[in-house]
Write a protein that holds these residues in place. Structure first.
Motif, mmCIF file in Angstrom:
data_model
loop_
_atom_site.group_PDB
_atom_site.id
_atom_site.type_symbol
_atom_site.label_atom_id
_atom_site.label_comp_id
_atom_site.label_asym_id
_atom_site.label_seq_id
_atom_site.Cartn_x
_atom_site.Cartn_y
_atom_site.Cartn_z
ATOM 1 N N VAL A 6 0.824 -1.211 0.000
ATOM 2 C CA VAL A 6 0.000 0.000 0.000
ATOM 3 C C VAL A 6 0.855 1.257 0.000
ATOM 4 N N ARG A 7 1.826 1.322 0.877
ATOM 5 C CA ARG A 7 2.640 2.539 0.987
ATOM 6 C C ARG A 7 3.326 2.853 -0.338
ATOM 7 N N LEU A 8 3.949 1.876 -0.947
ATOM 8 C CA LEU A 8 4.669 2.095 -2.201
ATOM 9 C C LEU A 8 3.736 2.622 -3.297
ATOM 10 N N ILE A 9 2.634 1.962 -3.512
ATOM 11 C CA ILE A 9 1.697 2.354 -4.575
ATOM 12 C C ILE A 9 1.116 3.735 -4.289
ATOM 13 N N CYS A 10 0.667 3.972 -3.070
ATOM 14 C CA CYS A 10 0.043 5.255 -2.736
ATOM 15 C C CYS A 10 1.026 6.410 -2.851
ATOM 16 N N GLU A 11 2.244 6.209 -2.370
ATOM 17 C CA GLU A 11 3.223 7.291 -2.448
ATOM 18 C C GLU A 11 3.625 7.566 -3.892
ATOM 19 N N GLU A 27 -4.140 4.660 7.009
ATOM 20 C CA GLU A 27 -4.917 5.751 6.441
ATOM 21 C C GLU A 27 -4.168 6.317 5.247
ATOM 22 N N ILE A 28 -4.922 6.604 4.196
ATOM 23 C CA ILE A 28 -4.348 7.187 2.989
ATOM 24 C C ILE A 28 -4.875 8.601 2.881
#
Length: 165
Positions: A6-11, A27-28
């Motif tokens: 999640v962190r990689l894709i969202c960032e 949380e995004i």
């Protein structure tokens, strides 16, 4: 199913990712709106996104992004309610008691939504909520009827629209 970090894709997409230790969830945050990962609903189709984007565009041109998301929230709240149709398209075109949305009457529902309206639709579909359980909204300066304000509980105002439960 595909699992991705999640962190990689969202960032990569410009969002911030954080851990909420109180609720124990991710949380995004994008454009100042936080969405808990646990609230993301992946059951919507591209067609749902298009129709939600169209009603947001037709109803809230000139409104801030929060006002656009709010219109999307109302549509989705109606989908979840037993008192309305159970699809986005069904809610938009419902005429059980009368046509519910002016853009259906004047044809502007068929206009292509702009990118901000699509962004607002994505926020709403992802769980961003700015109007709680509101089921109704209207612009008191332009509305031809004040039925909503006389029969429903007021929730909040976002720029030109009042929202009611």
């Amino acid at each position: 199913r595909t699992y991705v970090p999640v962190r990689l894709i969202c960032e990569l997409l410009g969002a911030r990712v954080s851990w909420n230790s109180h609720y124990k969830n991710v949380e995004i945050e994008l454009d100042g709106h936080k969405t808990p990962v646990s609230s993301i609903d992946n059951t919507y189709t591209d067609d749902d996104l298009l129709w939600l984007g169209r009603i947001i565009h037709a109803e809230s041109q000139g409104e801030p992004i929060s006002g656009k998301i709010a219109v999307g929230n109302v549509i989705l709240n109606r989908v979840k309610s037993d008192s309305f149709a159970d699809t986005i398209y069904g809610v938009i075109f419902d005429n059980t008691y009368a046509v519910q949305f002016e853009p259906v009457l004047n044809g502007s529902i068929y206009n292509s939504p702009n990118s901000e309206s699509i962004k607002a639709a994505k926020h709403a579909l992802s769980g961003t909520d700015v109007v709680g359980n509101s089921l109704y909204f209207f612009n008191p300066k332009t509305a031809g009827s004040n039925w909503i304000s006389k029969n429903r509980k007021y929730y909040t105002t976002i720029q030109n629209h009042d929202f009611y439960l």
